[in-house]
Design a protein around this motif. Structure first.
Motif, mmCIF file in Angstrom:
data_model
loop_
_atom_site.group_PDB
_atom_site.id
_atom_site.type_symbol
_atom_site.label_atom_id
_atom_site.label_comp_id
_atom_site.label_asym_id
_atom_site.label_seq_id
_atom_site.Cartn_x
_atom_site.Cartn_y
_atom_site.Cartn_z
ATOM 1 N N GLY A 213 -57.532 10.492 -20.834
ATOM 2 C CA GLY A 213 -57.173 9.496 -21.856
ATOM 3 C C GLY A 213 -58.401 8.840 -22.456
ATOM 4 N N GLY A 214 -59.484 8.722 -21.634
ATOM 5 C CA GLY A 214 -60.716 8.120 -22.140
ATOM 6 C C GLY A 214 -60.540 6.638 -22.430
ATOM 7 N N LEU A 215 -61.558 6.060 -23.038
ATOM 8 C CA LEU A 215 -61.533 4.639 -23.410
ATOM 9 C C LEU A 215 -62.140 4.482 -24.796
ATOM 10 C CD1 LEU A 215 -61.208 1.584 -22.585
ATOM 11 C CD2 LEU A 215 -63.612 1.692 -21.919
ATOM 12 N N PRO A 216 -61.434 3.966 -25.818
ATOM 13 C CA PRO A 216 -60.030 3.578 -25.732
ATOM 14 C C PRO A 216 -59.115 4.798 -25.699
ATOM 15 C CG PRO A 216 -60.823 3.355 -27.993
ATOM 16 C CD PRO A 216 -62.004 3.736 -27.160
ATOM 17 N N MET B 290 -65.692 5.271 -23.447
ATOM 18 C CA MET B 290 -65.972 6.355 -22.496
ATOM 19 C C MET B 290 -65.186 7.591 -22.920
ATOM 20 S SD MET B 290 -65.699 4.575 -18.719
ATOM 21 C CE MET B 290 -63.952 4.286 -18.926
ATOM 22 N N SER B 291 -65.866 8.710 -22.979
ATOM 23 C CA SER B 291 -65.152 9.961 -23.190
ATOM 24 C C SER B 291 -64.691 10.479 -21.824
ATOM 25 C CB SER B 291 -66.022 10.966 -23.942
ATOM 26 O OG SER B 291 -67.164 11.283 -23.171
ATOM 27 N N GLN B 292 -63.980 11.604 -21.843
ATOM 28 C CA GLN B 292 -63.297 12.038 -20.621
ATOM 29 C C GLN B 292 -64.189 12.859 -19.692
ATOM 30 O OE1 GLN B 292 -58.905 12.983 -21.719
ATOM 31 N NE2 GLN B 292 -59.987 12.884 -23.654
ATOM 32 N N SER B 293 -63.879 12.708 -18.455
ATOM 33 C CA SER B 293 -64.497 13.190 -17.231
ATOM 34 C C SER B 293 -65.297 14.505 -17.251
ATOM 35 C CB SER B 293 -63.345 13.314 -16.236
ATOM 36 O OG SER B 293 -63.795 13.594 -14.949
ATOM 37 N N SER B 294 -66.625 14.397 -17.277
ATOM 38 C CA SER B 294 -67.469 15.590 -17.208
ATOM 39 C C SER B 294 -68.916 15.197 -16.912
ATOM 40 C CB SER B 294 -67.416 16.345 -18.546
ATOM 41 O OG SER B 294 -68.251 17.477 -18.525
ATOM 42 N N ASN C 260 -60.748 20.645 -10.374
ATOM 43 C CA ASN C 260 -59.289 20.776 -10.251
ATOM 44 C C ASN C 260 -58.767 21.331 -11.571
ATOM 45 O OD1 ASN C 260 -59.033 18.572 -12.064
ATOM 46 N ND2 ASN C 260 -58.749 17.086 -10.422
ATOM 47 N N GLY C 261 -57.445 21.414 -11.694
ATOM 48 C CA GLY C 261 -56.872 22.004 -12.899
ATOM 49 C C GLY C 261 -56.319 20.971 -13.854
ATOM 50 N N ASP C 262 -56.709 19.688 -13.673
ATOM 51 C CA ASP C 262 -56.177 18.635 -14.540
ATOM 52 C C ASP C 262 -56.569 18.871 -16.001
ATOM 53 O OD1 ASP C 262 -55.027 17.387 -12.398
ATOM 54 O OD2 ASP C 262 -56.385 15.673 -12.353
ATOM 55 N N ILE C 263 -55.711 18.398 -16.885
ATOM 56 C CA ILE C 263 -55.948 18.563 -18.334
ATOM 57 C C ILE C 263 -57.321 18.026 -18.728
ATOM 58 C CG2 ILE C 263 -55.188 17.821 -20.633
ATOM 59 C CD1 ILE C 263 -53.046 19.514 -19.578
ATOM 60 N N ASP C 264 -57.699 16.861 -18.160
ATOM 61 C CA ASP C 264 -58.982 16.275 -18.566
ATOM 62 C C ASP C 264 -60.168 17.106 -18.078
ATOM 63 O OD1 ASP C 264 -58.459 15.478 -15.937
ATOM 64 O OD2 ASP C 264 -59.184 13.431 -16.187
ATOM 65 N N ILE D 281 -67.186 6.984 -11.110
ATOM 66 C CA ILE D 281 -66.998 7.825 -12.302
ATOM 67 C C ILE D 281 -65.510 8.140 -12.419
ATOM 68 C CG2 ILE D 281 -67.344 10.053 -11.099
ATOM 69 C CD1 ILE D 281 -69.172 10.783 -13.575
ATOM 70 N N HIS D 282 -65.083 8.741 -13.533
ATOM 71 C CA HIS D 282 -63.647 9.003 -13.756
ATOM 72 C C HIS D 282 -62.897 7.661 -13.685
ATOM 73 C CE1 HIS D 282 -59.485 10.477 -13.143
ATOM 74 N NE2 HIS D 282 -59.884 11.596 -13.717
ATOM 75 N N ILE D 283 -63.329 6.746 -14.555
ATOM 76 C CA ILE D 283 -62.806 5.381 -14.536
ATOM 77 C C ILE D 283 -61.669 5.281 -15.555
ATOM 78 C CG2 ILE D 283 -63.444 2.945 -14.846
ATOM 79 C CD1 ILE D 283 -66.432 4.166 -14.390
ATOM 80 N N ASN D 284 -60.524 4.849 -15.088
ATOM 81 C CA ASN D 284 -59.382 4.774 -16.009
ATOM 82 C C ASN D 284 -59.504 3.557 -16.922
ATOM 83 O OD1 ASN D 284 -56.954 6.147 -16.799
ATOM 84 N ND2 ASN D 284 -55.852 4.321 -16.138
#
Ligand code: MLT
Ligand code: MN
Ligand code: ZN
Length: 293
Positions: A12-15, A35-39, A85-89, A259-262
């Motif tokens: 989902g990222g921020l915002p 924040m962009s998504q987890s990488s 993992n196989g999560d969408i993000d 990291i991977h902060i919602n």
């Protein structure tokens, strides 16, 4: 070894596109960093790069990191992608790497099986993108980095959940990585549902630990009025509480970075929660942050 945070956010990222909460609004107005998504991206030599987790924001993340720009006509420094993992993000960005450049895709047999099942990922032609099954606890080499995947408590990807998914299962669905080069050691665990003693021992001694910072309280989402799921139900151990990461990892050495902060995590705003994690010696990852372990 060089490490770059490509995306510090959770899915989902921020915002987040559909969220008008105080934290997402603060990011939209520029009060706090988006924040962009987890990488993350890593390199042992500064020339060849490995991307760990391919987020839906990958195209923009690569553009923002000059060492990952093409070195000549259709030649990319990105030589491997590893999935935890196989999560969408963590997988959707693979579709942005479909322009025919060769790289190796490392993931557990289980996660590769999920991708193989989905024809859209067939766009990564097998003669260009070699898929290598990553066995648990079996060390392999990726662009000069020595990598070992190990199982951490977690669950199947959201889109694979059945009636009652086990949020703390141990197996090939959710792994953390132990990454070594030039005598330095990094642990990357963007999803982890619990912290049993053996796992804390497994991470001990690392120079940098990048750990699951999805939620502060287990019920962040509920408190924020943004949903009904707890962190644990989503496969993420909270920062707080007796079994939380602040308490369980209090004596772990090395640099500790969440990291991977919602986008619902209150540590993103100035205030007592943010102060508490800093007082406990933790850092909060930021997009574009460079880390030299
Ligand atoms: C998670 O980390 O819990 C997942 O990325 C959730 C999702 O698939 O949106
Ligand atoms: Mn996620
Ligand atoms: Zn929000």
């Amino acid at each position: 070894m060089r490490l770059r945070i490509l995306g510090a956010g959770a899915g989902g990222g921020l915002p987040q596109w559909n969220c008008g909460c105080a934290i997402c609004s603060a990011a939209r107005s520029g009060q706090i960093a988006s924040m962009s998504q987890s990488s993350i991206a890593l390199s042992s030599d500064g020339a060849r790069w490995v991307v760990v987790n391919a987020s839906p924001d990958l195209r923009v993340q690569l553009a923002a990191h000059p060492p990952l720009h093409p070195t000549s006509l259709r030649q990319s420094p990105l030589v491997a992608v590893i999935l935890t993992n196989g999560d969408i993000d963590h997988v959707a960005g693979l579709l942005s790497l479909r322009e025919g450049s060769p790289f190796t895709l490392h993931a557990t047999g289980t996660v590769l099986g999920t991708l193989a099942h989905d024809r859209v990922f067939g766009v990564l032609a097998p003669d260009r993108v070699r898929r290598e099954a990553m066995e648990l606890e079996r060390t392999f080499e990726a662009a000069g980095l020595t990598v070992t995947a190990f199982a951490v408590p977690g669950k199947v990807a959201l889109y694979l959940e059945g009636e009652r998914p086990d949020p703390g299962a141990l197996g090939e669905e959710t792994v953390a990585l132990d990454i070594r080069a030039n005598g330095r050691r990094v642990i990357y665990a963007p999803a982890c549902a619990a912290l049993p003693d053996w796992l804390i021992e497994r991470m001990e001694g690392a120079d940098v630990v990048l750990f699951d910072g999805t939620v502060y309280h287990d019920d962040d989402m509920i408190r924020a009025g943004c949903g009904s799921k707890t962190g644990r139900r989503m496969g993420h151990v909270p920062m707080t509480g007796p079994e939380g990461s602040l308490s369980r990892l209090a004596t772990m050495g090395g640099r500790r970075i969440f990291i991977h902060i919602n986008n619902t995590n209150p540590v993103l705003l100035p205030g007592p929660e943010r102060d508490a994690i800093h007082a406990a010696g933790w850092e909060i990852a930021a997009d574009g942050q460079e880390i030299v372990p």
